[in-house]
Design a protein around this motif. Structure first.
Motif, PDB file in Angstrom:
ATOM      1  N   ARG A 113       0.824  -1.214   0.000  1.00 51.77           N
ATOM      2  CA  ARG A 113       0.000   0.000   0.000  1.00 51.77           C
ATOM      3  C   ARG A 113       0.858   1.264   0.000  1.00 51.77           C
ATOM      4  O   ARG A 113       0.437   2.294  -0.533  1.00 51.77           O
ATOM      5  N   MET A 114       2.033   1.190   0.578  1.00 53.54           N
ATOM      6  CA  MET A 114       2.934   2.338   0.547  1.00 53.54           C
ATOM      7  C   MET A 114       3.298   2.709  -0.887  1.00 53.54           C
ATOM      8  O   MET A 114       3.511   3.888  -1.196  1.00 53.54           O
ATOM      9  N   GLN A 115       3.385   1.712  -1.756  1.00 55.66           N
ATOM     10  CA  GLN A 115       3.766   1.968  -3.144  1.00 55.66           C
ATOM     11  C   GLN A 115       2.586   2.411  -4.007  1.00 55.66           C
ATOM     12  O   GLN A 115       2.780   3.032  -5.051  1.00 55.66           O
ATOM     13  N   ARG A 116       1.380   2.119  -3.579  1.00 51.25           N
ATOM     14  CA  ARG A 116       0.195   2.465  -4.359  1.00 51.25           C
ATOM     15  C   ARG A 116      -0.041   3.977  -4.289  1.00 51.25           C
ATOM     16  O   ARG A 116      -0.110   4.556  -3.218  1.00 51.25           O
ATOM     17  N   ASN A 117      -0.139   4.634  -5.443  1.00 51.20           N
ATOM     18  CA  ASN A 117      -0.334   6.094  -5.512  1.00 51.20           C
ATOM     19  C   ASN A 117       0.736   6.838  -4.708  1.00 51.20           C
ATOM     20  O   ASN A 117       0.458   7.834  -4.041  1.00 51.20           O
ATOM     21  N   ARG A 118       1.950   6.343  -4.782  1.00 46.73           N
ATOM     22  CA  ARG A 118       3.025   6.890  -3.949  1.00 46.73           C
ATOM     23  C   ARG A 118       3.237   8.381  -4.163  1.00 46.73           C
ATOM     24  O   ARG A 118       3.332   9.150  -3.192  1.00 46.73           O
ATOM     25  N   GLU A 119       3.311   8.818  -5.421  1.00 45.34           N
ATOM     26  CA  GLU A 119       3.573  10.239  -5.671  1.00 45.34           C
ATOM     27  C   GLU A 119       2.444  11.113  -5.164  1.00 45.34           C
ATOM     28  O   GLU A 119       2.682  12.212  -4.641  1.00 45.34           O
ATOM     29  N   ALA A 120       1.206  10.643  -5.294  1.00 47.32           N
ATOM     30  CA  ALA A 120       0.065  11.398  -4.772  1.00 47.32           C
ATOM     31  C   ALA A 120       0.146  11.511  -3.257  1.00 47.32           C
ATOM     32  O   ALA A 120      -0.089  12.589  -2.688  1.00 47.32           O
ATOM     33  N   LYS A 121       0.485  10.432  -2.587  1.00 49.47           N
ATOM     34  CA  LYS A 121       0.601  10.452  -1.129  1.00 49.47           C
ATOM     35  C   LYS A 121       1.731  11.369  -0.676  1.00 49.47           C
ATOM     36  O   LYS A 121       1.604  12.084   0.326  1.00 49.47           O
ATOM     37  N   GLN A 122       2.825  11.350  -1.420  1.00 53.26           N
ATOM     38  CA  GLN A 122       3.937  12.240  -1.075  1.00 53.26           C
ATOM     39  C   GLN A 122       3.549  13.705  -1.251  1.00 53.26           C
ATOM     40  O   GLN A 122       3.964  14.564  -0.453  1.00 53.26           O
ATOM     41  N   ALA A 123       2.748  13.991  -2.277  1.00 51.01           N
ATOM     42  CA  ALA A 123       2.282  15.371  -2.481  1.00 51.01           C
ATOM     43  C   ALA A 123       1.396  15.819  -1.325  1.00 51.01           C
ATOM     44  O   ALA A 123       1.511  16.947  -0.835  1.00 51.01           O
ATOM     45  N   VAL A 124       0.510  14.942  -0.876  1.00 51.78           N
ATOM     46  CA  VAL A 124      -0.352  15.250   0.269  1.00 51.78           C
ATOM     47  C   VAL A 124       0.493  15.475   1.518  1.00 51.78           C
ATOM     48  O   VAL A 124       0.280  16.421   2.281  1.00 51.78           O
ATOM     49  N   ALA A 125       1.471  14.599   1.719  1.00 52.90           N
ATOM     50  CA  ALA A 125       2.333  14.706   2.897  1.00 52.90           C
ATOM     51  C   ALA A 125       3.088  16.027   2.924  1.00 52.90           C
ATOM     52  O   ALA A 125       3.228  16.658   3.986  1.00 52.90           O
ATOM     53  N   ALA A 126       3.570  16.475   1.764  1.00 51.91           N
ATOM     54  CA  ALA A 126       4.297  17.745   1.699  1.00 51.91           C
ATOM     55  C   ALA A 126       3.390  18.910   2.079  1.00 51.91           C
ATOM     56  O   ALA A 126       3.814  19.853   2.772  1.00 51.91           O
ATOM     57  N   LEU A 127       2.132  18.867   1.630  1.00 52.01           N
ATOM     58  CA  LEU A 127       1.179  19.925   1.986  1.00 52.01           C
ATOM     59  C   LEU A 127       0.984  20.014   3.493  1.00 52.01           C
ATOM     60  O   LEU A 127       0.976  21.097   4.078  1.00 52.01           O
ATOM     61  N   VAL A 128       0.802  18.861   4.107  1.00 52.02           N
ATOM     62  CA  VAL A 128       0.546  18.826   5.548  1.00 52.02           C
ATOM     63  C   VAL A 128       1.784  19.265   6.328  1.00 52.02           C
ATOM     64  O   VAL A 128       1.695  20.058   7.272  1.00 52.02           O
ATOM     65  N   ALA A 129       2.939  18.756   5.946  1.00 51.14           N
ATOM     66  CA  ALA A 129       4.171  19.106   6.654  1.00 51.14           C
ATOM     67  C   ALA A 129       4.434  20.610   6.623  1.00 51.14           C
ATOM     68  O   ALA A 129       4.948  21.182   7.595  1.00 51.14           O
ATOM     69  N   ALA A 130       4.054  21.259   5.528  1.00 53.62           N
ATOM     70  CA  ALA A 130       4.263  22.702   5.412  1.00 53.62           C
ATOM     71  C   ALA A 130       3.395  23.490   6.384  1.00 53.62           C
ATOM     72  O   ALA A 130       3.694  24.650   6.691  1.00 53.62           O
ATOM     73  N   ARG A 131       2.318  22.898   6.882  1.00 50.91           N
ATOM     74  CA  ARG A 131       1.424  23.574   7.814  1.00 50.91           C
ATOM     75  C   ARG A 131       1.754  23.265   9.278  1.00 50.91           C
ATOM     76  O   ARG A 131       1.089  23.778  10.181  1.00 50.91           O
ATOM     77  N   ILE A 132       2.724  22.412   9.485  1.00 50.35           N
ATOM     78  CA  ILE A 132       3.128  22.050  10.841  1.00 50.35           C
ATOM     79  C   ILE A 132       4.403  22.801  11.197  1.00 50.35           C
ATOM     80  O   ILE A 132       5.366  22.813  10.423  1.00 50.35           O
ATOM     81  N   ALA A 133       4.399  23.438  12.364  1.00 46.23           N
ATOM     82  CA  ALA A 133       5.547  24.225  12.805  1.00 46.23           C
ATOM     83  C   ALA A 133       6.401  23.418  13.769  1.00 46.23           C
ATOM     84  O   ALA A 133       5.936  22.465  14.410  1.00 46.23           O
ATOM     85  N   ASP A 134       7.672  23.801  13.874  1.00 47.75           N
ATOM     86  CA  ASP A 134       8.535  23.177  14.869  1.00 47.75           C
ATOM     87  C   ASP A 134       7.889  23.301  16.247  1.00 47.75           C
ATOM     88  O   ASP A 134       7.355  24.358  16.613  1.00 47.75           O
ATOM     89  N   GLY A 135       7.929  22.222  16.998  1.00 47.79           N
ATOM     90  CA  GLY A 135       7.374  22.231  18.342  1.00 47.79           C
ATOM     91  C   GLY A 135       5.903  21.909  18.436  1.00 47.79           C
ATOM     92  O   GLY A 135       5.361  21.792  19.542  1.00 47.79           O
ATOM     93  N   ASP A 136       5.215  21.749  17.307  1.00 48.07           N
ATOM     94  CA  ASP A 136       3.785  21.466  17.338  1.00 48.07           C
ATOM     95  C   ASP A 136       3.503  20.090  17.948  1.00 48.07           C
ATOM     96  O   ASP A 136       4.217  19.120  17.669  1.00 48.07           O
ATOM     97  N   PRO A 137       2.426  19.995  18.736  1.00 51.14           N
ATOM     98  CA  PRO A 137       1.954  18.684  19.174  1.00 51.14           C
ATOM     99  C   PRO A 137       0.895  18.159  18.196  1.00 51.14           C
ATOM    100  O   PRO A 137      -0.002  18.898  17.786  1.00 51.14           O
TER     101      PRO A 137
END
Length: 256
Positions: free
Chosen positions: A70-94
Motif C-alpha cells: 500500500r505504501m507503493q500504491r499512488n506513492r507520488e500522490a501520497k507524497q504530495a499530500v504529505a508535503a502539503l501537511v508538513a508545510a502547515r506544521i511548525a517546529d514544536g507542534d503537538p
C-alpha cells in the motif's frame, strides 16, 4: 519486446498487488497481451514470478507485506499530500498521527522539523520521528496489528486520551459520495474518534483515489473535519459538500 526497464516495472506492478493477470498488465502498459507474455517469460525463467492460468504472481515468501504494498500504491500522490501537511506544521507542534500509509509519508516529510510532540499508534512512524531533532514521540500501547505494526484497542485509546494536541492528522479508507469518511475496520474508526476528541483541529489526508470510495465503517461526517489535504481538487459533489460543511480543501498550488 519490452526492455529490461519495462520488465522491472512489470515486476513492481506484481509486487504491489501480489499477482496480476496478463490482460491487466497489457492495459496498464498499453501493449498487446502477447508482448506481455514474451516480456514476463524471462522473469518466470529466473524465478522472480510464478505463472498461473492467465497471469503471474510472486513466489511464496517473496510477497511484500500488505502495508508495504500500500505504501507503493499512488506513492507520488501520497507524497504530495504529505508535503502539503508538513508545510502547515511548525517546529514544536503537538500532533497525532495515525497508522495509515499517507501518515507514514507525512512522518517522512517532517524529517527536518524539530521539537515535535507526536502521539501515534504506529511503530513505523515512531521509528521515523523519534531519533530526530529533539522530537518527543509517544507510542500508544495495545494489541499490535501484524500488517502495519500499529496498536489498537482500549489500551491504545486510553493512552491517547492523556494528550491534547494542535491537530489530529488522520488517514481514511474513503470519502463516500454521501460526504462521510469511511474505513474498513471498526478498530481504526474507534482510534480516529478518540484522536479527533483530543485535537483542536482534525486534518484528513486523502489522495484522489479516496474520493467516492466506499467502506463499511463510518468514521464521521465531513462536518466533523476542519481540513482535507489531497493531491487533486475533489469531484464537484464532494467539493460542494466540503464547502457546505465549512471544510477547507488543501491541494498543491499548481492544482488549485
Amino acid at each position: 519486446m519490452l526492455s529490461n526497464r519495462w520488465q522491472g516495472e512489470i515486476l513492481q506492478a506484481v509486487r504491489e498487488s501480489g499477482s496480476c493477470s496478463i490482460a491487466e498488465l497489457a492495459r496498464r502498459f498499453e501493449v498487446s497481451t502477447e508482448t506481455i507474455r514474451r516480456s514476463v517469460k524471462p522473469l518466470i525463467e529466473t524465478g522472480a514470478v510464478l505463472r498461473f492460468h492467465g497471469g503471474v504472481m510472486l513466489p511464496d515468501g517473496l510477497e511484500e507485506p500488505p502495508f508495504q504494498r500500500r505504501m507503493q500504491r499512488n506513492r507520488e500522490a501520497k507524497q504530495a499530500v504529505a508535503a502539503l501537511v508538513a508545510a502547515r506544521i511548525a517546529d514544536g507542534d503537538p500532533l497525532i498521527l495515525d497508522n495509515g500509509t499517507t501518515s507514514a509519508y507525512v512522518a517522512q516529510a517532517l524529517a527536518h522539523h524539530s521539537r515535535l510532540v507526536v502521539v501515534t499508534n504506529s511503530a513505523e512512524i515512531a521509528c521515523r520521528l523519534a531519533p530526530r531533532n529533539d522530537n518527543r514521540v509517544f507510542l500508544c500501547g495495545g494489541e499490535v496489528n501484524g500488517d502495519d505494526v500499529a496498536a489498537f484497542g482500549p489500551s491504545a485509546i486510553a493512552f491517547l486520551r492523556q494528550f491534547q494536541v494542535r491537530c489530529a492528522v488522520l488517514s481514511v479508507g474513503g470519502i463516500s459520495s454521501r460526504g462521510e469518511l469511511v474505513d474498513f475496520h471498526l478498530f481504526e474508526a474507534e482510534f480516529s474518534h478518540a484522536a479527533m476528541a483530543q485535537a483542536a483541529e482534525t486534518w484528513v489526508i486523502a489522495d484522489h483515489s479516496k474520493f467516492g470510495r466506499e467502506a463499511p465503517v463510518k468514521v464521521c461526517s465531513l462536518a466533523d473535519v476542519d481540513l482535507v489535504a489531497t493531491d487533486r481538487p475533489p469531484p464537484p459533489d464532494v467539493a460542494r459538500r466540503c464547502d457546505a460543511a465549512g471544510v477547507r480543501i488543501l491541494v498543491p498550488q499548481e492544482q488549485a
